[in-house]
Design an enzyme around this catalytic site. Structure first.
Site, PDB file in Angstrom:
ATOM      1  N   ALA A   1      36.206  33.006  43.324  1.00 22.69           N
ATOM      2  CA  ALA A   1      37.577  32.739  43.769  1.00 22.69           C
ATOM      3  C   ALA A   1      38.394  32.070  42.673  1.00 22.69           C
ATOM      4  O   ALA A   1      39.278  31.272  42.947  1.00 22.69           O
ATOM      5  CB  ALA A   1      37.545  31.855  45.017  1.00 22.69           C
TER       6      ALA A   1
ATOM      7  N   GLY B   1      39.983  33.862  40.175  1.00 26.94           N
ATOM      8  CA  GLY B   1      40.990  34.772  39.609  1.00 26.94           C
ATOM      9  C   GLY B   1      42.395  34.232  39.868  1.00 26.94           C
ATOM     10  O   GLY B   1      42.609  33.427  40.763  1.00 26.94           O
TER      11      GLY B   1
ATOM     12  N   ARG C   1      48.690  39.689  41.102  1.00 29.16           N
ATOM     13  CA  ARG C   1      49.367  40.751  41.841  1.00 29.16           C
ATOM     14  C   ARG C   1      49.979  40.261  43.152  1.00 29.16           C
ATOM     15  O   ARG C   1      50.769  40.951  43.781  1.00 29.16           O
ATOM     16  CB  ARG C   1      48.376  41.911  42.093  1.00 29.16           C
ATOM     17  CG  ARG C   1      48.047  42.702  40.833  1.00 29.16           C
ATOM     18  CD  ARG C   1      46.865  43.641  41.045  1.00 29.16           C
ATOM     19  NE  ARG C   1      45.579  42.970  40.904  1.00 29.16           N
ATOM     20  CZ  ARG C   1      44.398  43.584  41.021  1.00 29.16           C
ATOM     21  NH1 ARG C   1      44.348  44.867  41.305  1.00 29.16           N
ATOM     22  NH2 ARG C   1      43.270  42.907  40.878  1.00 29.16           N
TER      23      ARG C   1
ATOM     24  N   LYS D   1      45.281  33.078  45.338  1.00 29.65           N
ATOM     25  CA  LYS D   1      45.165  34.238  46.247  1.00 29.65           C
ATOM     26  C   LYS D   1      44.289  33.954  47.464  1.00 29.65           C
ATOM     27  O   LYS D   1      44.685  34.255  48.595  1.00 29.65           O
ATOM     28  CB  LYS D   1      44.614  35.433  45.466  1.00 29.65           C
ATOM     29  CG  LYS D   1      44.365  36.649  46.331  1.00 29.65           C
ATOM     30  CD  LYS D   1      44.144  37.908  45.527  1.00 29.65           C
ATOM     31  CE  LYS D   1      42.746  38.009  44.952  1.00 29.65           C
ATOM     32  NZ  LYS D   1      42.515  39.329  44.318  1.00 29.65           N
TER      33      LYS D   1
ATOM     34  N   GLY E   1      36.196  37.147  33.549  1.00 27.31           N
ATOM     35  CA  GLY E   1      35.667  38.254  34.340  1.00 27.31           C
ATOM     36  C   GLY E   1      34.719  37.780  35.439  1.00 27.31           C
ATOM     37  O   GLY E   1      34.286  36.621  35.462  1.00 27.31           O
TER      38      GLY E   1
ATOM     39  N   ASP F   1      38.328  37.464  48.111  1.00 28.59           N
ATOM     40  CA  ASP F   1      39.511  38.182  48.603  1.00 28.59           C
ATOM     41  C   ASP F   1      39.161  39.301  49.574  1.00 28.59           C
ATOM     42  O   ASP F   1      39.876  40.279  49.685  1.00 28.59           O
ATOM     43  CB  ASP F   1      40.342  38.712  47.423  1.00 28.59           C
ATOM     44  CG  ASP F   1      39.626  39.799  46.613  1.00 28.59           C
ATOM     45  OD1 ASP F   1      38.444  40.087  46.889  1.00 28.59           O
ATOM     46  OD2 ASP F   1      40.259  40.359  45.694  1.00 28.59           O
TER      47      ASP F   1
ATOM     48  N   GLU G   1      33.637  50.622  36.120  1.00 34.65           N
ATOM     49  CA  GLU G   1      34.945  50.110  36.509  1.00 34.65           C
ATOM     50  C   GLU G   1      35.994  51.197  36.277  1.00 34.65           C
ATOM     51  O   GLU G   1      35.868  52.013  35.349  1.00 34.65           O
ATOM     52  CB  GLU G   1      35.279  48.842  35.711  1.00 34.65           C
ATOM     53  CG  GLU G   1      34.540  47.615  36.209  1.00 34.65           C
ATOM     54  CD  GLU G   1      34.730  47.367  37.711  1.00 34.65           C
ATOM     55  OE1 GLU G   1      35.880  47.249  38.156  1.00 34.65           O
ATOM     56  OE2 GLU G   1      33.716  47.310  38.438  1.00 34.65           O
TER      57      GLU G   1
ATOM     58  N   LYS H   1      54.896  18.676  73.081  1.00 35.58           N
ATOM     59  CA  LYS H   1      54.111  18.228  71.914  1.00 35.58           C
ATOM     60  C   LYS H   1      53.316  16.994  72.281  1.00 35.58           C
ATOM     61  O   LYS H   1      53.874  16.060  72.875  1.00 35.58           O
ATOM     62  CB  LYS H   1      55.067  17.906  70.758  1.00 35.58           C
ATOM     63  CG  LYS H   1      54.350  17.544  69.475  1.00 35.58           C
ATOM     64  CD  LYS H   1      55.037  16.439  68.683  1.00 35.58           C
ATOM     65  CE  LYS H   1      54.800  15.076  69.307  1.00 35.58           C
ATOM     66  NZ  LYS H   1      55.289  13.955  68.479  1.00 35.58           N
TER      67      LYS H   1
ATOM     68  N   SER I   1      67.308  16.420  86.994  1.00 36.32           N
ATOM     69  CA  SER I   1      67.777  17.252  85.882  1.00 36.32           C
ATOM     70  C   SER I   1      68.547  16.416  84.877  1.00 36.32           C
ATOM     71  O   SER I   1      69.246  15.480  85.238  1.00 36.32           O
ATOM     72  CB  SER I   1      68.695  18.346  86.406  1.00 36.32           C
ATOM     73  OG  SER I   1      67.957  19.204  87.234  1.00 36.32           O
TER      74      SER I   1
HETATM   75  C1  UD1 Z   1      36.320  43.980  41.635  1.00 36.80           C
HETATM   76  C2  UD1 Z   1      35.128  44.758  41.062  1.00 36.80           C
HETATM   77  C3  UD1 Z   1      35.221  46.208  41.520  1.00 36.80           C
HETATM   78  C4  UD1 Z   1      35.263  46.270  43.042  1.00 36.80           C
HETATM   79  C5  UD1 Z   1      36.388  45.390  43.611  1.00 36.80           C
HETATM   80  C6  UD1 Z   1      36.224  45.265  45.105  1.00 36.80           C
HETATM   81  C7  UD1 Z   1      34.432  43.737  38.939  1.00 36.80           C
HETATM   82  C8  UD1 Z   1      34.476  43.832  37.460  1.00 36.80           C
HETATM   83  N1  UD1 Z   1      35.112  44.666  39.619  1.00 36.80           N
HETATM   84  O1  UD1 Z   1      37.521  44.488  41.075  1.00 36.80           O
HETATM   85  O2  UD1 Z   1      34.099  46.956  41.057  1.00 36.80           O
HETATM   86  O3  UD1 Z   1      35.441  47.620  43.451  1.00 36.80           O
HETATM   87  O4  UD1 Z   1      36.333  44.060  43.053  1.00 36.80           O
HETATM   88  O5  UD1 Z   1      37.315  44.593  45.689  1.00 36.80           O
HETATM   89  O6  UD1 Z   1      33.770  42.863  39.471  1.00 36.80           O
HETATM   90  N2  UD1 Z   1      37.385  36.371  39.788  1.00 36.80           N
HETATM   91  C9  UD1 Z   1      36.955  35.184  39.230  1.00 36.80           C
HETATM   92  N3  UD1 Z   1      36.990  35.025  37.885  1.00 36.80           N
HETATM   93  C10 UD1 Z   1      37.408  36.016  37.043  1.00 36.80           C
HETATM   94  C11 UD1 Z   1      37.846  37.235  37.622  1.00 36.80           C
HETATM   95  C12 UD1 Z   1      37.823  37.378  38.987  1.00 36.80           C
HETATM   96  O7  UD1 Z   1      36.557  34.255  39.946  1.00 36.80           O
HETATM   97  O8  UD1 Z   1      37.390  35.792  35.814  1.00 36.80           O
HETATM   98  C13 UD1 Z   1      37.357  36.515  41.258  1.00 36.80           C
HETATM   99  C14 UD1 Z   1      38.727  36.710  41.882  1.00 36.80           C
HETATM  100  O9  UD1 Z   1      39.271  35.486  42.303  1.00 36.80           O
HETATM  101  C15 UD1 Z   1      38.448  37.643  43.073  1.00 36.80           C
HETATM  102  C16 UD1 Z   1      37.168  38.355  42.682  1.00 36.80           C
HETATM  103  O10 UD1 Z   1      36.604  37.654  41.590  1.00 36.80           O
HETATM  104  O11 UD1 Z   1      38.224  36.913  44.268  1.00 36.80           O
HETATM  105  C17 UD1 Z   1      37.410  39.795  42.273  1.00 36.80           C
HETATM  106  O12 UD1 Z   1      38.371  39.845  41.232  1.00 36.80           O
HETATM  107  P1  UD1 Z   1      39.529  40.931  41.218  1.00 36.80           P
HETATM  108  O13 UD1 Z   1      40.372  40.694  40.033  1.00 36.80           O
HETATM  109  O14 UD1 Z   1      40.167  41.033  42.546  1.00 36.80           O
HETATM  110  O15 UD1 Z   1      38.625  42.244  40.917  1.00 36.80           O
HETATM  111  P2  UD1 Z   1      38.983  43.737  41.264  1.00 36.80           P
HETATM  112  O16 UD1 Z   1      39.872  44.284  40.198  1.00 36.80           O
HETATM  113  O17 UD1 Z   1      39.470  43.820  42.635  1.00 36.80           O
HETATM  114 MG    MG Z   2      40.020  42.384  44.148  1.00 32.37          MG
END
Ligand code: UD1
Ligand code: MG
Length: 455
Positions: A9, A11, A15, A22, A78, A103, A153, A332, A386
């Site tokens: 979590a 990321g 978007r 998120k 990543g 997510d 990917e 309330k 009232s």
């Molecule tokens: C990812 C998968 C993809 C899959 C999809 C499913 C990878 C490389 N790709 O793509 O194969 O089909 O989810 O929904 O795993 N996050 C981190 N740190 C980072 C990057 C991401 O904690 O450096 C977390 C994000 O917060 C998120 C989750 O990992 O909750 C997935 O990241 P996201 O960027 O949504 O990956 P997708 O492009 O959806």
């Molecule tokens: Mg995703």
């Protein structure tokens, strides 16, 4: 085997175009991350580690409130790198770990449980699905025996690979100690220059571990990356929550217009009319009716009570059996005891209303002086006339009556009448004379205007 959970979590969620992380965006009143944590718990996961962004203070405090541990990932390199950041917390864990993304709010416990079971059999399991639009999901490449050969990917996939309709859902189960060995060996030689968690199964395969591919429901696997996907996940969750309640015997005339929270409790034989919103923390007991256009939050509705139409129950509202709360009534932090009624245009805050008391239209508890909240206590069988203003702190004892339009500032003893109205004056014939005077004035005006035009 012992079970741990790892939720990614960290990321940015760029978007979503939001200042909030998120995974903190709610679905049915609970942040997405909370749904994933709950589903893992239900699948028998003992320890859960949530990997967060350095700036993810809100994510950490929410995860900790839900009993999870947290780790920090800096910078974001990543999903594979994110998983490796949980090594200090889980590296020594003797058992299996299931990894999920924060997510995916629609994920259910049975999917995590199935992943653990399959992992025990072959050493690794991953969940896949066939979405209507495979979009940019990772594509699953299978071997001749149906086991996972590797994940490609979208950005790294060839035209032929992009045509694969089986996609990575993002749920992976494997041995905890091995996981961190594999994540440490990941390379970032790919289109995004990231360390992909999706490269882990190939590393396992090179050690002879077969990865079982489980197919899960496409709706359940939905990952939320944008506002539109969040709205779609909300809609899917509402469909599920409504169906669950109706299966328990809750009646809904137009279920598609009733909005529920993840924790809404409604018993059998409750009827819900159209356009009702249940925010978190609501319990409705058997036989109650929730009429159209009502909004309920953090409240309890007793058996056989009637709420609405157009009622608002705010946190701390407790209605006992058979209570009636009608249109344009806001309640309330107040307890209405059995059979009490407040049927029209009323505000009750920080109050107790005794059994079978009647609150007349337009009654207001003046509970706030700009600094503090004060209590109003109304005894059983009292009758509040009232348009009474009850200036708290104040008590109206059992069976007392307040006259319509009164402003009550002092306690009213049991069975007494309290009246603050000034006495009514009668002027016989006054209305008739008043109208004659006004009509004469109008006539003179008209004549003056006609005279002006002639000139
Ligand atoms: C990812 C998968 C993809 C899959 C999809 C499913 C990878 C490389 N790709 O793509 O194969 O089909 O989810 O929904 O795993 N996050 C981190 N740190 C980072 C990057 C991401 O904690 O450096 C977390 C994000 O917060 C998120 C989750 O990992 O909750 C997935 O990241 P996201 O960027 O949504 O990956 P997708 O492009 O959806
Ligand atoms: Mg995703």
């Amino acid at each position: 085997m012992k079970r741990a959970g790892l939720i990614l979590a960290a990321g940015q969620g760029t978007r979503m175009k939001s200042a909030h992380p998120k995974v903190m965006h709610p679905v049915a009143g609970l942040p997405m991350l909370g749904h994933v944590i709950n589903a893992m718990r239900e699948a028998g996961v003992e320890r859960i580690v949530v990997v967060t962004h350095a700036a993810g203070e809100a994510v950490r405090s929410f995860a900790e409130k839900m009993g999870a541990e947290t780790a920090v990932q800096t910078p974001q390199l990543g999903t594979g790198h994110a998983a490796s950041c949980a090594a200090p917390a889980l590296g020594g864990f003797d058992g299996a770990v299931v990894i999920a993304y924060g997510d995916m709010p629609l994920v259910e416990a049975q999917t995590f449980a199935a992943a653990f079971t399959a992992q025990e059999a072959t050493g690794m399991a991953i969940a896949a699905f066939r979405p209507a639009d495979p979009a940019t999901y990772g594509r699953m490449v299978l071997d001749a025996d149906g086991f996972l050969s590797g994940i490609v990917e979208f950005k790294d996939a060839s035209e032929a690979q992009r045509k694969i309709s089986l996609c990575n859902a993002g749920i992976l189960a494997c041995d905890a100690k091995k996981l961190f060995r594999w994540t440490a060996a990941l390379k970032n030689e790919n289109a995004q220059g990231e360390y992909y968690l999706t490269d882990v199964p190939a590393l396992a395969k090179s050690e002879g571990i077969r990865c079982t591919v489980l197919t899960m429901d496409a709706t359940e696997a939905t990952g939320v990356n944008s506002r539109a996907e969040l709205a779609a996940a909300e809609a899917a969750m509402q469909v599920r929550l409504r169906a669950d309640l109706m299966a328990l015997g809750v009646g809904m005339i137009a279920p598609e217009t009733v909005f529920l929270s993840y924790d809404t409790v409604i018993e059998a034989d409750v009827t819900i009319e159209p356009n009702v919103f249940f925010a978190p923390g609501v319990t409705v007991r058997s036989g109650a009716q929730i009429r159209a256009f009502s909004h309920l939050e953090g409240c309890e509705v007793g058996p056989g009570a009637i709420v609405g139409p157009f009622a608002r129950l705010r946190p701390g509202a407790v209605l006992d059996a058979g209570v009636h709360v009608g249109n344009f009534v806001e309640i309330k932090n107040s307890h209405l005891e059995a059979g009490a009624k407040a049927n029209h245009l009323t505000y009750l805050g920080d109050a107790r209303v005794g059994a079978h008391a009647n609150i007349g239209a337009g009654t207001i508890t003046c509970n706030y002086d700009g600094f503090n909240k004060h209590r109003t206590d109304i005894g059983a069988n009292a009758f509040i006339g009232s348009d009474t203003s009850l200036v708290a702190p104040v008590r109206v004892f059992e069976g007392a009556i307040t006259g319509a339009g009164s402003t009550i500032t002092k306690d009213v003893p049991a069975n007494a009448l309290a009246l603050t109205r000034s006495e009514q004056k009668i002027v016989p014939g006054w209305a008739e004379k008043y109208r004659a005077r006004k009509m004469a004035l109008q006539e003179t005006k008209k004549q003056l205007q006609a005279a002006k035009k002639e000139k």
